[in-house]
Design a protein around this motif. Structure first.
Motif, mmCIF file in Angstrom:
data_model
loop_
_atom_site.group_PDB
_atom_site.id
_atom_site.type_symbol
_atom_site.label_atom_id
_atom_site.label_comp_id
_atom_site.label_asym_id
_atom_site.label_seq_id
_atom_site.Cartn_x
_atom_site.Cartn_y
_atom_site.Cartn_z
ATOM 1 N N THR A 1 7.839 9.442 -11.830
ATOM 2 C CA THR A 1 9.191 9.683 -11.318
ATOM 3 C C THR A 1 9.279 11.071 -10.693
ATOM 4 O O THR A 1 9.848 11.252 -9.622
ATOM 5 N N ARG A 2 8.677 12.047 -11.356
ATOM 6 C CA ARG A 2 8.681 13.408 -10.826
ATOM 7 C C ARG A 2 7.956 13.463 -9.475
ATOM 8 O O ARG A 2 8.429 14.053 -8.513
ATOM 9 N N TYR A 3 6.794 12.803 -9.417
ATOM 10 C CA TYR A 3 6.020 12.741 -8.169
ATOM 11 C C TYR A 3 6.863 12.141 -7.042
ATOM 12 O O TYR A 3 6.934 12.673 -5.931
ATOM 13 N N ARG A 4 7.507 11.012 -7.367
ATOM 14 C CA ARG A 4 8.325 10.309 -6.382
ATOM 15 C C ARG A 4 9.482 11.178 -5.899
ATOM 16 O O ARG A 4 9.852 11.177 -4.739
ATOM 17 N N LYS A 5 10.071 11.918 -6.834
ATOM 18 C CA LYS A 5 11.235 12.743 -6.503
ATOM 19 C C LYS A 5 10.870 14.003 -5.748
ATOM 20 O O LYS A 5 11.624 14.464 -4.904
ATOM 21 N N LYS A 6 9.736 14.611 -6.077
ATOM 22 C CA LYS A 6 9.422 15.943 -5.554
ATOM 23 C C LYS A 6 8.373 15.950 -4.451
ATOM 24 O O LYS A 6 8.428 16.783 -3.554
ATOM 25 N N GLU A 7 7.409 15.082 -4.546
ATOM 26 C CA GLU A 7 6.224 15.226 -3.699
ATOM 27 C C GLU A 7 6.248 14.395 -2.424
ATOM 28 O O GLU A 7 5.520 14.693 -1.486
ATOM 29 N N VAL A 8 7.021 13.332 -2.414
ATOM 30 C CA VAL A 8 7.013 12.462 -1.234
ATOM 31 C C VAL A 8 8.431 12.177 -0.746
ATOM 32 O O VAL A 8 9.381 12.151 -1.526
ATOM 33 N N GLY A 9 8.538 11.987 0.558
ATOM 34 C CA GLY A 9 9.787 11.547 1.149
ATOM 35 C C GLY A 9 9.607 10.142 1.680
ATOM 36 O O GLY A 9 8.522 9.800 2.164
ATOM 37 N N PHE A 10 10.640 9.329 1.572
ATOM 38 C CA PHE A 10 10.558 7.944 2.044
ATOM 39 C C PHE A 10 11.549 7.703 3.165
ATOM 40 O O PHE A 10 12.691 8.147 3.092
ATOM 41 N N VAL A 11 11.099 6.981 4.166
ATOM 42 C CA VAL A 11 12.002 6.522 5.230
ATOM 43 C C VAL A 11 11.783 5.025 5.358
ATOM 44 O O VAL A 11 10.654 4.579 5.571
ATOM 45 N N VAL B 1 19.521 10.520 9.468
ATOM 46 C CA VAL B 1 20.012 11.012 8.163
ATOM 47 C C VAL B 1 18.970 10.721 7.083
ATOM 48 O O VAL B 1 18.683 11.571 6.228
ATOM 49 N N SER B 2 18.383 9.547 7.142
ATOM 50 C CA SER B 2 17.401 9.222 6.093
ATOM 51 C C SER B 2 16.151 10.093 6.233
ATOM 52 O O SER B 2 15.523 10.435 5.233
ATOM 53 N N ILE B 3 15.819 10.483 7.463
ATOM 54 C CA ILE B 3 14.704 11.428 7.639
ATOM 55 C C ILE B 3 15.105 12.799 7.073
ATOM 56 O O ILE B 3 14.324 13.438 6.364
ATOM 57 N N ALA B 4 16.338 13.222 7.356
ATOM 58 C CA ALA B 4 16.815 14.506 6.820
ATOM 59 C C ALA B 4 16.801 14.475 5.293
ATOM 60 O O ALA B 4 16.429 15.453 4.640
ATOM 61 N N ARG B 5 17.195 13.345 4.739
ATOM 62 C CA ARG B 5 17.210 13.222 3.279
ATOM 63 C C ARG B 5 15.794 13.346 2.714
ATOM 64 O O ARG B 5 15.570 14.005 1.700
ATOM 65 N N ALA B 6 14.851 12.729 3.395
ATOM 66 C CA ALA B 6 13.460 12.849 2.957
ATOM 67 C C ALA B 6 12.990 14.299 3.069
ATOM 68 O O ALA B 6 12.306 14.815 2.190
ATOM 69 N N ARG C 1 5.412 17.476 1.392
ATOM 70 C CA ARG C 1 4.463 17.616 2.501
ATOM 71 C C ARG C 1 4.139 16.258 3.099
ATOM 72 O O ARG C 1 3.667 16.158 4.218
ATOM 73 N N LEU C 2 4.429 15.196 2.329
ATOM 74 C CA LEU C 2 4.078 13.844 2.761
ATOM 75 C C LEU C 2 5.319 12.985 2.959
ATOM 76 O O LEU C 2 6.147 12.848 2.069
ATOM 77 N N LEU D 1 0.834 -1.209 0.000
ATOM 78 C CA LEU D 1 0.000 0.000 0.000
ATOM 79 C C LEU D 1 0.867 1.257 0.000
ATOM 80 O O LEU D 1 0.651 2.182 -0.799
ATOM 81 N N LEU D 2 1.873 1.283 0.867
ATOM 82 C CA LEU D 2 2.738 2.466 0.971
ATOM 83 C C LEU D 2 3.466 2.729 -0.353
ATOM 84 O O LEU D 2 3.610 3.873 -0.775
ATOM 85 N N ASN D 3 3.908 1.665 -0.989
ATOM 86 C CA ASN D 3 4.607 1.811 -2.267
ATOM 87 C C ASN D 3 3.696 2.402 -3.343
ATOM 88 O O ASN D 3 4.138 3.185 -4.178
ATOM 89 N N MET D 4 2.434 2.033 -3.311
ATOM 90 C CA MET D 4 1.471 2.607 -4.265
ATOM 91 C C MET D 4 1.303 4.104 -3.988
ATOM 92 O O MET D 4 1.310 4.915 -4.916
ATOM 93 N N LEU D 5 1.139 4.452 -2.706
ATOM 94 C CA LEU D 5 0.913 5.853 -2.341
ATOM 95 C C LEU D 5 2.121 6.711 -2.691
ATOM 96 O O LEU D 5 1.988 7.899 -2.983
ATOM 97 N N GLY D 6 3.300 6.098 -2.667
ATOM 98 C CA GLY D 6 4.522 6.829 -2.972
ATOM 99 C C GLY D 6 4.919 6.784 -4.428
ATOM 100 O O GLY D 6 5.986 7.271 -4.799
ATOM 101 N N GLY D 7 4.084 6.195 -5.240
ATOM 102 C CA GLY D 7 4.381 6.132 -6.671
ATOM 103 C C GLY D 7 5.537 5.209 -7.013
ATOM 104 O O GLY D 7 6.159 5.333 -8.064
ATOM 105 N N MET D 8 5.835 4.262 -6.143
ATOM 106 C CA MET D 8 6.926 3.320 -6.416
ATOM 107 C C MET D 8 6.422 2.078 -7.129
ATOM 108 O O MET D 8 7.208 1.271 -7.628
#
Ligand code: ADP
Ligand code: MG
Length: 238
Positions: free
Chosen positions: A85-95, A152-157, A163-164, A54-61
């Motif tokens: 790809t743009r959505y994944r890169k710009k709109e969401v952060g992953f941890v 660090v991974s949170i900072a990267r996100a 916003r998400l 589910l999370l992967n779908m929401l994140g466009g992965m």
């Protein structure tokens, strides 16, 4: 009076099946949920219940077999690869549970790689400051504790300024106390930065710190509740 909450994502009737025939796994069977701006949402369920799918779908992965994921009037599932790809890169952060840091890069470089180039330095400094790691910016991931690596991974996100934030078992590889610190960091992002954070976990107790809790079993949502009495991290034990 209850304030009107803005939906930032609406998932409708998501279906995902792996394999065919006898061996088919129904990872998601008609899952629908909304995600609201500025909330902390916990998605709970035992291993194999479909949380990561589910999370992967929401994140466009990944894409569902059918269903829709609406955001800002668009349907993610209809996006072409380039838009996704743009959505994944710009709109969401992953941890992720496994941090996914690049061993050859310093802390600063790991964070800066996702930041918008024009503001890279500033955004990176900010993100590292938020997670309390400014002093480790020149270190390499192997020189850090597990908790520091997850920060660090949170900072990267955060450096993407999405916003998400989608977090898949973010405390899964950490000891208990460090896990609590990471949850406190995520809580801060919601309360102080106004971010929307989704935490997927099999640890039931973590749900007590969320604004809303969704439970999954066998690829279905079995319950959804609002936490009227949200607990602070210091009051949760597992
Ligand atoms: P969770 O994150 O809740 O542990 P997952 O979403 O990872 O659950 O998996 C849900 C189900 O889908 C499980 O039965 C899992 O084995 C299966 N599954 C997940 N990804 C794949 C895949 N790429 N290929 C085949 N089966 C998969
Ligand atoms: Mg999982």
């Amino acid at each position: 009076m209850e304030s009107v909450k803005k939906k930032i994502l609406e998932a409708r009737d998501l279906v995902k099946t792996y394999g065919t025939g006898e061996g088919a796994v129904h990872a998601l069977s008609s899952v629908s949920l909304d995600i609201y701006d500025g909330e902390m949402l916990a998605i709970l369920g035992s291993s194999g219940s479909g949380k990561s799918t589910l999370l992967n779908m929401l994140g466009g992965m990944d894409r569902p077999d059918s269903g829709a994921i609406l955001t800002d009037g668009h349907d993610l599932t209809k996006y072409r690869d380039r838009e996704l790809t743009r959505y994944r890169k710009k709109e969401v952060g992953f941890v992720f549970q496994s941090f996914n840091l690049i061993a050859e890069l310093t802390v600063r470089e790991n964070v800066e790689m996702t930041a918008d180039k024009s503001q890279g330095k500033y955004v990176t400094d900010q993100a590292l400051a938020i997670v309390g790691l400014s002093h480790k910016s020149g270190s390499y991931p192997t020189q850090l504790s597990g908790g520091e690596q997850q920060r660090v991974s949170i900072a990267r996100a955060l450096a993407k300024s999405p916003r998400l934030l989608l977090c898949d078992e973010p405390t899964g590889a950490l000891d208990y106390e460090t896990g609590k610190q990471i949850l406190a960091e995520l809580d801060k992002l919601v309360r102080q930065q106004g971010k929307t954070v989704v935490i997927v976990t099999h640890t039931q107790e973590i749900g007590k710190m969320a604004d809303r809790v969704i439970r999954m079993r066998n690829g279905k949502i079995t319950s959804e509740e609002i936490n009227e009495t949200r607990l602070g991290i210091e009051d949760i034990e597992w």
